[in-house]
Scaffold this motif. Structure first.
Motif, PDB file in Angstrom:
ATOM      1  N   ASP A  22       0.826  -1.211   0.000  1.00  0.00           N
ATOM      2  CA  ASP A  22       0.000   0.000   0.000  1.00  0.00           C
ATOM      3  C   ASP A  22       0.862   1.265   0.000  1.00  0.00           C
ATOM      4  N   GLU A  23       1.958   1.241   0.727  1.00  0.00           N
ATOM      5  CA  GLU A  23       2.847   2.414   0.760  1.00  0.00           C
ATOM      6  C   GLU A  23       3.491   2.649  -0.598  1.00  0.00           C
ATOM      7  N   VAL A  24       3.903   1.584  -1.245  1.00  0.00           N
ATOM      8  CA  VAL A  24       4.489   1.703  -2.588  1.00  0.00           C
ATOM      9  C   VAL A  24       3.448   2.244  -3.557  1.00  0.00           C
ATOM     10  N   LYS A  25       2.254   1.692  -3.495  1.00  0.00           N
ATOM     11  CA  LYS A  25       1.164   2.136  -4.374  1.00  0.00           C
ATOM     12  C   LYS A  25       0.845   3.612  -4.132  1.00  0.00           C
ATOM     13  N   PHE A  26       0.817   4.015  -2.862  1.00  0.00           N
ATOM     14  CA  PHE A  26       0.550   5.396  -2.487  1.00  0.00           C
ATOM     15  C   PHE A  26       1.606   6.332  -3.077  1.00  0.00           C
ATOM     16  N   LEU A  27       2.874   6.010  -2.887  1.00  0.00           N
ATOM     17  CA  LEU A  27       3.950   6.868  -3.382  1.00  0.00           C
ATOM     18  C   LEU A  27       3.941   6.960  -4.908  1.00  0.00           C
ATOM     19  N   LYS A  28       3.689   5.849  -5.577  1.00  0.00           N
ATOM     20  CA  LYS A  28       3.613   5.852  -7.043  1.00  0.00           C
ATOM     21  C   LYS A  28       2.425   6.683  -7.521  1.00  0.00           C
ATOM     22  N   ALA A  29       1.309   6.573  -6.817  1.00  0.00           N
ATOM     23  CA  ALA A  29       0.126   7.350  -7.194  1.00  0.00           C
ATOM     24  C   ALA A  29       0.387   8.848  -7.028  1.00  0.00           C
ATOM     25  N   CYS A  30       1.063   9.220  -5.961  1.00  0.00           N
ATOM     26  CA  CYS A  30       1.415  10.635  -5.755  1.00  0.00           C
ATOM     27  C   CYS A  30       2.315  11.126  -6.881  1.00  0.00           C
ATOM     28  N   GLU A  31       3.290  10.319  -7.239  1.00  0.00           N
ATOM     29  CA  GLU A  31       4.246  10.699  -8.280  1.00  0.00           C
ATOM     30  C   GLU A  31       3.609  10.760  -9.660  1.00  0.00           C
ATOM     31  N   ASN A  32       2.608   9.918  -9.900  1.00  0.00           N
ATOM     32  CA  ASN A  32       1.996   9.834 -11.229  1.00  0.00           C
ATOM     33  C   ASN A  32       0.673  10.576 -11.353  1.00  0.00           C
ATOM     34  N   GLY A  33       0.282  11.302 -10.306  1.00  0.00           N
ATOM     35  CA  GLY A  33      -0.926  12.114 -10.384  1.00  0.00           C
ATOM     36  C   GLY A  33      -2.221  11.333 -10.347  1.00  0.00           C
ATOM     37  N   LYS A  34      -2.220  10.169  -9.730  1.00  0.00           N
ATOM     38  CA  LYS A  34      -3.414   9.321  -9.647  1.00  0.00           C
ATOM     39  C   LYS A  34      -4.218   9.689  -8.403  1.00  0.00           C
ATOM     40  N   TYR A  35      -5.012  10.745  -8.516  1.00  0.00           N
ATOM     41  CA  TYR A  35      -5.746  11.312  -7.388  1.00  0.00           C
ATOM     42  C   TYR A  35      -6.628  10.286  -6.688  1.00  0.00           C
ATOM     43  N   GLU A  36      -7.426   9.555  -7.438  1.00  0.00           N
ATOM     44  CA  GLU A  36      -8.354   8.586  -6.839  1.00  0.00           C
ATOM     45  C   GLU A  36      -7.614   7.473  -6.091  1.00  0.00           C
ATOM     46  N   THR A  37      -6.466   7.065  -6.608  1.00  0.00           N
ATOM     47  CA  THR A  37      -5.677   6.042  -5.922  1.00  0.00           C
ATOM     48  C   THR A  37      -5.119   6.596  -4.621  1.00  0.00           C
ATOM     49  N   VAL A  38      -4.677   7.845  -4.639  1.00  0.00           N
ATOM     50  CA  VAL A  38      -4.178   8.477  -3.409  1.00  0.00           C
ATOM     51  C   VAL A  38      -5.294   8.518  -2.370  1.00  0.00           C
ATOM     52  N   VAL A  39      -6.490   8.909  -2.790  1.00  0.00           N
ATOM     53  CA  VAL A  39      -7.639   8.949  -1.882  1.00  0.00           C
ATOM     54  C   VAL A  39      -7.895   7.556  -1.303  1.00  0.00           C
ATOM     55  N   ALA A  40      -7.875   6.551  -2.168  1.00  0.00           N
ATOM     56  CA  ALA A  40      -8.122   5.174  -1.716  1.00  0.00           C
ATOM     57  C   ALA A  40      -7.065   4.726  -0.706  1.00  0.00           C
ATOM     58  N   MET A  41      -5.815   5.075  -0.946  1.00  0.00           N
ATOM     59  CA  MET A  41      -4.743   4.681  -0.018  1.00  0.00           C
ATOM     60  C   MET A  41      -4.870   5.423   1.310  1.00  0.00           C
ATOM     61  N   LEU A  42      -5.264   6.669   1.263  1.00  0.00           N
ATOM     62  CA  LEU A  42      -5.484   7.419   2.507  1.00  0.00           C
ATOM     63  C   LEU A  42      -6.658   6.831   3.280  1.00  0.00           C
ATOM     64  N   ASP A  43      -7.690   6.402   2.562  1.00  0.00           N
ATOM     65  CA  ASP A  43      -8.826   5.736   3.214  1.00  0.00           C
ATOM     66  C   ASP A  43      -8.406   4.428   3.872  1.00  0.00           C
ATOM     67  N   ARG A  44      -7.385   3.792   3.315  1.00  0.00           N
ATOM     68  CA  ARG A  44      -6.862   2.547   3.888  1.00  0.00           C
ATOM     69  C   ARG A  44      -5.869   2.832   5.025  1.00  0.00           C
ATOM     70  N   LYS A  45      -5.759   4.104   5.387  1.00  0.00           N
ATOM     71  CA  LYS A  45      -4.915   4.539   6.514  1.00  0.00           C
ATOM     72  C   LYS A  45      -3.418   4.376   6.265  1.00  0.00           C
ATOM     73  N   VAL A  46      -2.998   4.516   5.003  1.00  0.00           N
ATOM     74  CA  VAL A  46      -1.570   4.499   4.724  1.00  0.00           C
ATOM     75  C   VAL A  46      -0.937   5.724   5.404  1.00  0.00           C
ATOM     76  N   ASN A  47       0.287   5.594   5.842  1.00  0.00           N
ATOM     77  CA  ASN A  47       1.003   6.688   6.490  1.00  0.00           C
ATOM     78  C   ASN A  47       1.274   7.787   5.465  1.00  0.00           C
ATOM     79  N   VAL A  48       0.660   8.938   5.639  1.00  0.00           N
ATOM     80  CA  VAL A  48       0.791  10.036   4.682  1.00  0.00           C
ATOM     81  C   VAL A  48       2.233  10.549   4.602  1.00  0.00           C
ATOM     82  N   ASN A  49       3.035  10.278   5.617  1.00  0.00           N
ATOM     83  CA  ASN A  49       4.422  10.745   5.647  1.00  0.00           C
ATOM     84  C   ASN A  49       5.436   9.647   5.356  1.00  0.00           C
ATOM     85  N   VAL A  50       4.992   8.545   4.781  1.00  0.00           N
ATOM     86  CA  VAL A  50       5.912   7.471   4.427  1.00  0.00           C
ATOM     87  C   VAL A  50       6.939   8.011   3.434  1.00  0.00           C
ATOM     88  N   THR A  51       8.169   7.516   3.528  1.00  0.00           N
ATOM     89  CA  THR A  51       9.225   8.010   2.645  1.00  0.00           C
ATOM     90  C   THR A  51       9.813   6.889   1.805  1.00  0.00           C
TER      91      THR A  51
END
Length: 88
Positions: A22-51
């Motif tokens: 989920d963290e990998v998916k979140f970071l890739k979505a942020c980098e690639n502009g996938k807004y809905e995926t970012v929302v979905a990952m945040l809903d899954r409680k991914v750490n917003v500050n993961v590095t």
């Protein structure tokens, strides 16, 4: 002995940066502009500050690539704007 510690250090470094799927998916979505995926990952409680291994956050990736909607979303979800990457 020195070689052993070097190998051990490298192995431990990889362990420090093992991200969940989920963290990998979140970071890739942020980098690639996938807004809905970012929302979905945040809903899954991914750490917003993961590095990434380089210390990059989703906020850094989205802002660097020019995705203001994702930047605003991450800030609304308490992304830390003061985190610095490994370069500083």
């Amino acid at each position: 002995m020195k070689k052993f510690f070097c190998i051990l250090f490298i192995f431990m470094s990889f362990q420090l940066y093992s991200l969940t799927d989920d963290e990998v998916k979140f970071l890739k979505a942020c980098e690639n502009g996938k807004y809905e995926t970012v929302v979905a990952m945040l809903d899954r409680k991914v750490n917003v500050n993961v590095t990434t291994e380089d210390g990059l956050t989703g906020l850094m990736l989205a802002s660097h690539k020019g995705y203001p909607n994702i930047v605003k979303l991450l800030i609304r979800h308490n992304a830390d704007v003061n985190i610095v990457d490994n370069v500083g």
